[in-house]
Design a protein around this motif. Structure first.
Motif, mmCIF file in Angstrom:
data_model
loop_
_atom_site.group_PDB
_atom_site.id
_atom_site.type_symbol
_atom_site.label_atom_id
_atom_site.label_comp_id
_atom_site.label_asym_id
_atom_site.label_seq_id
_atom_site.Cartn_x
_atom_site.Cartn_y
_atom_site.Cartn_z
ATOM 1 N N LEU A 1 0.829 -1.195 0.000
ATOM 2 C CA LEU A 1 0.000 0.000 0.000
ATOM 3 C C LEU A 1 0.870 1.253 0.000
ATOM 4 C CD1 LEU A 1 -2.642 1.558 0.234
ATOM 5 C CD2 LEU A 1 -2.552 1.206 2.723
ATOM 6 N N LEU A 2 1.855 1.296 0.874
ATOM 7 C CA LEU A 2 2.727 2.468 0.953
ATOM 8 C C LEU A 2 3.544 2.636 -0.321
ATOM 9 C CD1 LEU A 2 3.929 2.149 4.655
ATOM 10 C CD2 LEU A 2 2.201 3.690 3.730
ATOM 11 N N GLU A 3 3.961 1.523 -0.926
ATOM 12 C CA GLU A 3 4.694 1.598 -2.191
ATOM 13 C C GLU A 3 3.812 2.182 -3.297
ATOM 14 O OE1 GLU A 3 5.987 -2.372 -2.862
ATOM 15 O OE2 GLU A 3 7.641 -2.268 -1.410
ATOM 16 N N THR A 4 2.549 1.775 -3.324
ATOM 17 C CA THR A 4 1.611 2.293 -4.326
ATOM 18 C C THR A 4 1.380 3.795 -4.138
ATOM 19 O OG1 THR A 4 0.480 0.155 -4.470
ATOM 20 C CG2 THR A 4 -0.736 2.087 -5.232
ATOM 21 N N ILE A 5 1.221 4.205 -2.887
ATOM 22 C CA ILE A 5 1.000 5.625 -2.586
ATOM 23 C C ILE A 5 2.206 6.452 -3.003
ATOM 24 C CG2 ILE A 5 0.695 7.294 -0.722
ATOM 25 C CD1 ILE A 5 -0.968 5.139 0.708
ATOM 26 N N ASN A 6 3.401 5.964 -2.703
ATOM 27 C CA ASN A 6 4.619 6.703 -3.071
ATOM 28 C C ASN A 6 4.768 6.807 -4.585
ATOM 29 O OD1 ASN A 6 5.406 7.152 -0.406
ATOM 30 N ND2 ASN A 6 6.558 5.236 -0.285
ATOM 31 N N ALA A 7 4.386 5.741 -5.290
ATOM 32 C CA ALA A 7 4.443 5.780 -6.752
ATOM 33 C C ALA A 7 3.452 6.797 -7.305
ATOM 34 C CB ALA A 7 4.154 4.389 -7.319
ATOM 35 N N MET A 8 2.261 6.831 -6.724
ATOM 36 C CA MET A 8 1.254 7.803 -7.134
ATOM 37 C C MET A 8 1.733 9.229 -6.892
ATOM 38 S SD MET A 8 -1.625 9.014 -8.117
ATOM 39 C CE MET A 8 -2.606 10.483 -7.821
ATOM 40 N N MET A 9 2.371 9.442 -5.758
ATOM 41 C CA MET A 9 2.888 10.765 -5.429
ATOM 42 C C MET A 9 3.950 11.195 -6.439
ATOM 43 S SD MET A 9 2.603 13.194 -3.130
ATOM 44 C CE MET A 9 3.499 14.558 -2.382
ATOM 45 N N ALA A 10 4.863 10.289 -6.767
ATOM 46 C CA ALA A 10 5.919 10.595 -7.729
ATOM 47 C C ALA A 10 5.338 10.869 -9.114
ATOM 48 C CB ALA A 10 6.918 9.438 -7.787
ATOM 49 N N PHE A 11 4.349 10.064 -9.497
ATOM 50 C CA PHE A 11 3.720 10.229 -10.807
ATOM 51 C C PHE A 11 2.992 11.574 -10.893
ATOM 52 C CE2 PHE A 11 -0.114 9.446 -13.511
ATOM 53 C CZ PHE A 11 0.555 9.373 -14.729
ATOM 54 N N GLY A 12 2.195 11.892 -9.880
ATOM 55 C CA GLY A 12 1.448 13.145 -9.902
ATOM 56 C C GLY A 12 2.314 14.382 -9.791
ATOM 57 N N SER A 13 3.570 14.202 -9.331
ATOM 58 C CA SER A 13 4.481 15.337 -9.169
ATOM 59 C C SER A 13 5.320 15.611 -10.417
ATOM 60 C CB SER A 13 5.413 15.094 -7.976
ATOM 61 O OG SER A 13 4.681 14.967 -6.775
ATOM 62 N N LEU A 14 5.123 14.819 -11.465
ATOM 63 C CA LEU A 14 5.863 15.061 -12.699
ATOM 64 C C LEU A 14 5.563 16.464 -13.226
ATOM 65 C CD1 LEU A 14 5.362 11.621 -14.506
ATOM 66 C CD2 LEU A 14 7.468 12.495 -13.452
ATOM 67 N N PRO A 15 6.552 17.135 -13.846
ATOM 68 C CA PRO A 15 6.360 18.513 -14.310
ATOM 69 C C PRO A 15 5.132 18.717 -15.183
ATOM 70 C CG PRO A 15 8.667 17.894 -14.463
ATOM 71 C CD PRO A 15 7.911 16.641 -14.085
ATOM 72 N N GLU A 16 4.776 17.722 -15.975
ATOM 73 C CA GLU A 16 3.644 17.890 -16.888
ATOM 74 C C GLU A 16 2.302 17.931 -16.157
ATOM 75 O OE1 GLU A 16 2.944 14.143 -19.244
ATOM 76 O OE2 GLU A 16 4.764 13.549 -18.166
ATOM 77 N N TYR A 17 2.297 17.513 -14.866
ATOM 78 C CA TYR A 17 1.057 17.495 -14.097
ATOM 79 C C TYR A 17 1.059 18.468 -12.915
ATOM 80 C CZ TYR A 17 0.816 12.959 -16.495
ATOM 81 O OH TYR A 17 0.823 11.957 -17.435
ATOM 82 N N SER A 18 2.160 19.145 -12.684
ATOM 83 C CA SER A 18 2.320 19.890 -11.428
ATOM 84 C C SER A 18 1.867 21.347 -11.474
ATOM 85 C CB SER A 18 3.783 19.836 -10.975
ATOM 86 O OG SER A 18 4.638 20.362 -11.971
ATOM 87 N N GLY A 19 1.341 21.818 -12.594
ATOM 88 C CA GLY A 19 0.845 23.188 -12.652
ATOM 89 C C GLY A 19 1.950 24.209 -12.884
ATOM 90 N N VAL A 20 1.582 25.476 -12.764
ATOM 91 C CA VAL A 20 2.522 26.575 -12.999
ATOM 92 C C VAL A 20 2.637 27.400 -11.722
ATOM 93 C CG1 VAL A 20 3.045 28.617 -14.389
ATOM 94 C CG2 VAL A 20 1.891 26.648 -15.434
ATOM 95 N N ALA A 21 3.864 27.574 -11.260
ATOM 96 C CA ALA A 21 4.093 28.316 -10.019
ATOM 97 C C ALA A 21 3.739 29.792 -10.200
ATOM 98 C CB ALA A 21 5.547 28.187 -9.594
ATOM 99 N N ALA A 22 3.350 30.429 -9.100
ATOM 100 C CA ALA A 22 3.080 31.872 -9.125
ATOM 101 C C ALA A 22 4.381 32.633 -9.368
ATOM 102 C CB ALA A 22 2.463 32.307 -7.806
ATOM 103 N N ARG A 23 4.257 33.766 -9.999
ATOM 104 C CA ARG A 23 5.415 34.637 -10.209
ATOM 105 C C ARG A 23 5.189 35.909 -9.413
ATOM 106 N NH1 ARG A 23 6.496 35.289 -16.501
ATOM 107 N NH2 ARG A 23 8.095 36.649 -15.620
ATOM 108 N N MET A 24 6.012 36.105 -8.404
ATOM 109 C CA MET A 24 5.839 37.228 -7.493
ATOM 110 C C MET A 24 6.731 38.408 -7.888
ATOM 111 S SD MET A 24 3.607 36.069 -5.417
ATOM 112 C CE MET A 24 2.938 34.524 -4.791
ATOM 113 N N SER A 25 6.188 39.597 -7.760
ATOM 114 C CA SER A 25 7.007 40.794 -7.938
ATOM 115 C C SER A 25 7.952 40.907 -6.745
ATOM 116 C CB SER A 25 6.118 42.031 -8.010
ATOM 117 O OG SER A 25 5.470 42.244 -6.760
ATOM 118 N N GLU A 26 8.937 41.780 -6.842
ATOM 119 C CA GLU A 26 9.883 41.950 -5.744
ATOM 120 C C GLU A 26 9.169 42.432 -4.484
ATOM 121 O OE1 GLU A 26 14.001 44.420 -4.700
ATOM 122 O OE2 GLU A 26 13.174 44.419 -6.725
ATOM 123 N N GLN A 27 8.239 43.370 -4.636
ATOM 124 C CA GLN A 27 7.498 43.877 -3.482
ATOM 125 C C GLN A 27 6.614 42.780 -2.876
ATOM 126 O OE1 GLN A 27 5.097 47.301 -4.353
ATOM 127 N NE2 GLN A 27 4.241 47.426 -2.289
#
Length: 337
Positions: free
Chosen positions: A231-257
């Motif tokens: 079970l834990l191995e499956t969960i860790n695999a799911m976490m790694a898969f969902g964290s791939l760059p193509e699925y992880s979204g786009v980070a916010a871009r903050m101004s200096e202020q």
């Protein structure tokens, strides 16, 4: 060591709960405060940056007051060696720190993207924070079947089973939701298979737990341990898969202020987390050395550190504010398990 007629909790139980509280709070800090890209963590969707900021600020003020009460109660309970009360207060304190951290993170994100020069976060397919909390809940529950946790009552076994089931629901729902919005048929199928894998490995474990709850025999306990591994191995695999760059979204871009205001709030939140972790560690030491004045002095220092850190966070919130004219889009993220 404390000696008392407390049949519910023993010093070793409290020490273990202190350790788990440290792990839980540290996990939240790692994901929300120590991550390069701050994301929104609000449960309710909001359309106004100023409204969102005010809600977060009010939540933090309430949580800091509640945290102060819990810390005071904890010291009183420790002096009276009321271990069952200490156990409950430890859990409540950890939850209060986590809720405060979530609100502070959202306030930091809100004020950062409120600047017109900033760009908001675009969510990915999997809610990284929600998934991390669910995985932690399952991992900590599974560990309780190991022998170094001692014997488990039938009620404790039922509670562990419920904890695993509730968090697994979060993970399977996350997989199915990701499958619904995945960009291509292959990814959709892979996320659906992730949900099936989690459900499949869960069925065997829950069946073993049910058997162990009735028999209370070590051979059935060993089966629970065996079925936690896939079970834990499956969960860790799911976490790694969902964290791939193509699925992880786009980070916010903050101004200096926006980044400067954000860092001030996150710094205050990190101070609360650090002082709380020291409090949990000090509690574990104090349980084992109840009459040691040095340990009591460290405990009082931890209490003062928490008070100082909450003031630091409150000050950062007051110094950085958002007017009603500053508006930015937000994405609701359900961080509750």
């Amino acid at each position: 060591m404390i000696s008392m007629a407390d049949t519910v909790k023993m010093p070793a139980d409290i020490a273990r709960e202190c350790e788990e509280s440290v792990e839980y709070v540290q996990l939240v800090a790692d994901v929300l405060l120590l991550h390069d890209d701050v994301e929104p963590t609000a449960v309710e969707p909001v359309t106004s940056a100023s409204d969102s900021y005010v809600k977060c600020r009010d939540t933090i003020v309430a949580r800091t007051k509640g945290l102060a009460i819990l810390v005071r109660d904890l010291t009183v309970q420790l002096r009276g060696a009321k271990l069952s009360d200490v156990s409950r207060t430890l859990r409540s304190t950890a939850e209060a720190v986590i809720a405060l951290t979530e609100a502070a993170t959202h306030a930091a994100y809100t004020i950062g993207v409120a600047d017109p020069r900033s760009k908001p976060y675009q969510p990915g397919l999997v809610d990284r924070y929600r998934f991390s909390r669910a995985r932690f809940g399952i991992t900590s529950a599974c560990r309780k079947f190991h022998k170094d946790y001692g014997s488990l009552t039938e009620q404790q076994i039922v509670q562990v089973s419920s904890q695993i089931a509730a968090n697994l629901t979060v993970l399977t729902e996350s997989s199915r939701m990701a499958a619904d919005i995945a960009p291509d048929p292959m990814s959709q199928d892979q996320f659906r298979q992730c949900a099936k894998s989690i459900s499949g490995t869960t069925a065997a474990l829950l069946s073993a737990i049910k058997c162990y709850a009735k028999s209370r025999q070590e051979k059935d306990r060993e089966k629970c341990i065996i079925f936690t591994k896939p079970l834990l191995e499956t969960i860790n695999a799911m976490m790694a898969f969902g964290s791939l760059p193509e699925y992880s979204g786009v980070a916010a871009r903050m101004s200096e202020q926006g980044r400067e205001a954000q860092c001030a709030i996150l710094g205050g939140a990190m101070a609360v987390v650090s002082s709380s972790i020291r409090l949990f560690t000090s509690t574990a030491s104090l349980i084992e050395n109840h009459e040691d004045p040095v340990q009591w002095q460290k405990m009082m220092q931890c209490c003062k550190a928490i008070s100082d850190s909450t003031k630091l966070l409150s000050g950062a919130l007051r110094e950085n504010s958002i007017t009603g004219s500053q508006r930015a889009p937000f994405f609701a993220v359900n961080s509750q398990e």
